[in-house]
Design a protein around this motif. Sequence first.
Motif, mmCIF file in Angstrom:
data_model
loop_
_atom_site.group_PDB
_atom_site.id
_atom_site.type_symbol
_atom_site.label_atom_id
_atom_site.label_comp_id
_atom_site.label_asym_id
_atom_site.label_seq_id
_atom_site.Cartn_x
_atom_site.Cartn_y
_atom_site.Cartn_z
ATOM 1 N N PRO A 44 -23.841 1.506 87.720
ATOM 2 C CA PRO A 44 -24.676 0.673 86.944
ATOM 3 C C PRO A 44 -25.455 -0.245 87.645
ATOM 4 C CG PRO A 44 -22.646 -0.228 86.810
ATOM 5 C CD PRO A 44 -22.467 0.846 87.389
ATOM 6 N N MET A 45 -25.389 -0.057 88.939
ATOM 7 C CA MET A 45 -26.244 -1.147 89.992
ATOM 8 C C MET A 45 -27.351 -0.154 90.616
ATOM 9 S SD MET A 45 -24.530 -3.770 89.088
ATOM 10 C CE MET A 45 -25.246 -5.010 90.232
ATOM 11 N N LEU A 46 -28.489 -1.147 90.928
ATOM 12 C CA LEU A 46 -29.545 -0.534 91.530
ATOM 13 C C LEU A 46 -29.805 -1.207 92.918
ATOM 14 C CD1 LEU A 46 -32.062 -0.016 88.615
ATOM 15 C CD2 LEU A 46 -30.713 1.789 89.829
ATOM 16 N N TRP A 47 -30.219 -0.795 93.923
ATOM 17 C CA TRP A 47 -30.706 -1.386 95.151
ATOM 18 C C TRP A 47 -31.961 -1.555 95.036
ATOM 19 C CZ3 TRP A 47 -27.051 -4.359 97.811
ATOM 20 C CH2 TRP A 47 -25.728 -3.855 97.615
ATOM 21 N N LEU A 48 -32.539 -2.755 94.876
ATOM 22 C CA LEU A 48 -34.236 -2.794 95.050
ATOM 23 C C LEU A 48 -34.830 -3.784 96.015
ATOM 24 C CD1 LEU A 48 -34.171 -3.752 91.030
ATOM 25 C CD2 LEU A 48 -34.378 -1.693 91.874
ATOM 26 N N ALA A 49 -36.040 -3.246 96.364
ATOM 27 C CA ALA A 49 -36.899 -3.934 97.436
ATOM 28 C C ALA A 49 -38.406 -3.739 96.828
ATOM 29 C CB ALA A 49 -36.647 -3.257 98.789
ATOM 30 N N ASP A 50 -39.214 -4.769 97.399
ATOM 31 C CA ASP A 50 -40.697 -4.908 96.976
ATOM 32 C C ASP A 50 -41.380 -5.040 98.445
ATOM 33 O OD1 ASP A 50 -40.251 -7.653 97.757
ATOM 34 O OD2 ASP A 50 -41.191 -8.239 95.711
ATOM 35 N N GLY A 51 -40.660 -5.103 99.512
ATOM 36 C CA GLY A 51 -41.509 -5.349 100.807
ATOM 37 C C GLY A 51 -41.769 -6.709 101.184
ATOM 38 N N ALA A 52 -41.855 -7.680 100.209
ATOM 39 C CA ALA A 52 -42.233 -9.047 100.525
ATOM 40 C C ALA A 52 -41.052 -9.929 100.360
ATOM 41 C CB ALA A 52 -43.194 -9.334 99.368
ATOM 42 N N LEU A 53 -40.783 -10.446 99.368
ATOM 43 C CA LEU A 53 -39.462 -11.017 99.018
ATOM 44 C C LEU A 53 -38.165 -10.511 99.290
ATOM 45 C CD1 LEU A 53 -40.523 -13.139 95.502
ATOM 46 C CD2 LEU A 53 -40.590 -13.815 98.042
ATOM 47 N N ARG A 54 -37.992 -9.349 98.996
ATOM 48 C CA ARG A 54 -36.906 -8.345 98.897
ATOM 49 C C ARG A 54 -37.273 -7.423 100.058
ATOM 50 N NH1 ARG A 54 -31.824 -10.120 98.791
ATOM 51 N NH2 ARG A 54 -31.671 -11.589 96.894
ATOM 52 N N LYS A 55 -36.754 -7.700 101.385
ATOM 53 C CA LYS A 55 -37.258 -6.502 102.414
ATOM 54 C C LYS A 55 -36.220 -5.092 102.260
ATOM 55 C CE LYS A 55 -39.813 -9.665 104.464
ATOM 56 N NZ LYS A 55 -41.060 -9.603 104.419
ATOM 57 N N LYS A 93 -29.009 -5.259 91.638
ATOM 58 C CA LYS A 93 -29.312 -5.528 90.348
ATOM 59 C C LYS A 93 -28.909 -4.558 89.326
ATOM 60 C CE LYS A 93 -33.247 -7.735 87.905
ATOM 61 N NZ LYS A 93 -33.214 -9.071 88.214
ATOM 62 N N LYS A 94 -28.250 -5.066 88.111
ATOM 63 C CA LYS A 94 -28.129 -3.970 87.170
ATOM 64 C C LYS A 94 -28.956 -3.254 86.363
ATOM 65 C CE LYS A 94 -23.739 -6.470 85.813
ATOM 66 N NZ LYS A 94 -23.005 -7.208 84.729
ATOM 67 N N ALA A 95 -28.955 -2.244 86.348
ATOM 68 C CA ALA A 95 -29.939 -1.230 85.756
ATOM 69 C C ALA A 95 -30.513 -1.647 84.318
ATOM 70 C CB ALA A 95 -29.520 0.329 85.410
ATOM 71 N N ARG A 96 -29.501 -2.312 83.403
ATOM 72 C CA ARG A 96 -29.992 -2.955 82.142
ATOM 73 C C ARG A 96 -31.200 -3.994 82.318
ATOM 74 N NH1 ARG A 96 -24.568 -5.324 80.223
ATOM 75 N NH2 ARG A 96 -24.386 -7.191 81.602
ATOM 76 N N HIS A 97 -31.309 -4.484 83.451
ATOM 77 C CA HIS A 97 -32.014 -5.672 83.725
ATOM 78 C C HIS A 97 -33.416 -5.346 84.373
ATOM 79 C CE1 HIS A 97 -28.334 -8.523 83.855
ATOM 80 N NE2 HIS A 97 -28.743 -8.354 82.675
ATOM 81 N N VAL A 98 -33.729 -4.012 84.458
ATOM 82 C CA VAL A 98 -34.952 -3.591 84.631
ATOM 83 C C VAL A 98 -35.742 -2.555 83.856
ATOM 84 C CG1 VAL A 98 -34.410 -3.910 87.236
ATOM 85 C CG2 VAL A 98 -34.091 -1.687 86.269
ATOM 86 N N ALA A 99 -36.865 -2.460 83.927
ATOM 87 C CA ALA A 99 -37.629 -1.237 82.938
ATOM 88 C C ALA A 99 -38.237 -0.206 83.748
ATOM 89 C CB ALA A 99 -38.762 -2.033 82.027
ATOM 90 N N PRO A 100 -37.818 0.671 83.571
ATOM 91 C CA PRO A 100 -38.508 1.853 84.328
ATOM 92 C C PRO A 100 -39.566 2.225 84.156
ATOM 93 C CG PRO A 100 -37.141 2.737 82.669
ATOM 94 C CD PRO A 100 -37.030 1.429 82.487
ATOM 95 N N THR A 101 -40.490 2.747 85.237
ATOM 96 C CA THR A 101 -41.735 3.299 85.314
ATOM 97 C C THR A 101 -41.874 4.647 85.289
ATOM 98 O OG1 THR A 101 -42.465 2.823 87.306
ATOM 99 C CG2 THR A 101 -42.967 1.045 86.010
ATOM 100 N N THR A 102 -42.995 5.518 85.015
ATOM 101 C CA THR A 102 -42.925 6.870 85.475
ATOM 102 C C THR A 102 -43.378 7.136 87.025
ATOM 103 O OG1 THR A 102 -45.286 6.885 84.574
ATOM 104 C CG2 THR A 102 -43.423 7.230 83.032
ATOM 105 N N THR A 103 -43.739 6.204 87.679
ATOM 106 C CA THR A 103 -44.284 6.294 88.967
ATOM 107 C C THR A 103 -42.947 6.397 90.100
ATOM 108 O OG1 THR A 103 -46.196 4.741 88.358
ATOM 109 C CG2 THR A 103 -45.784 5.239 90.845
ATOM 110 N N VAL A 104 -43.083 7.453 90.679
ATOM 111 C CA VAL A 104 -42.269 7.540 91.854
ATOM 112 C C VAL A 104 -42.711 7.565 93.411
ATOM 113 C CG1 VAL A 104 -40.151 9.133 92.463
ATOM 114 C CG2 VAL A 104 -40.367 8.830 90.470
#
Length: 83
Positions: free
Chosen positions: A29-40, A47-58
Amino acid sequence: MDFVKGQLVRSKAGRDKNRTLAVLAMDGPMLWLADGALRKVGDPKRKKARHVAPTTTVLANELLKSDQSLRDAIAAYEADCAN
């Protein structure tokens, strides 16, 4: 919802609320997330998957290898969504 590596998601909770992040890995149920700025890419956020909203972009795997390319890809996605 099943997530895939490289998928862009929007944070729904926490101090990173409303930020766009990329999924680097999944662990139950956990995801490993990064944005390249605050999270390298080298220090992703767990973060738990229920705390994010998916987009269709991959994103392609080569965009997930460096912080700069990930930042550029997310900026391009957000600019496209703003229009």
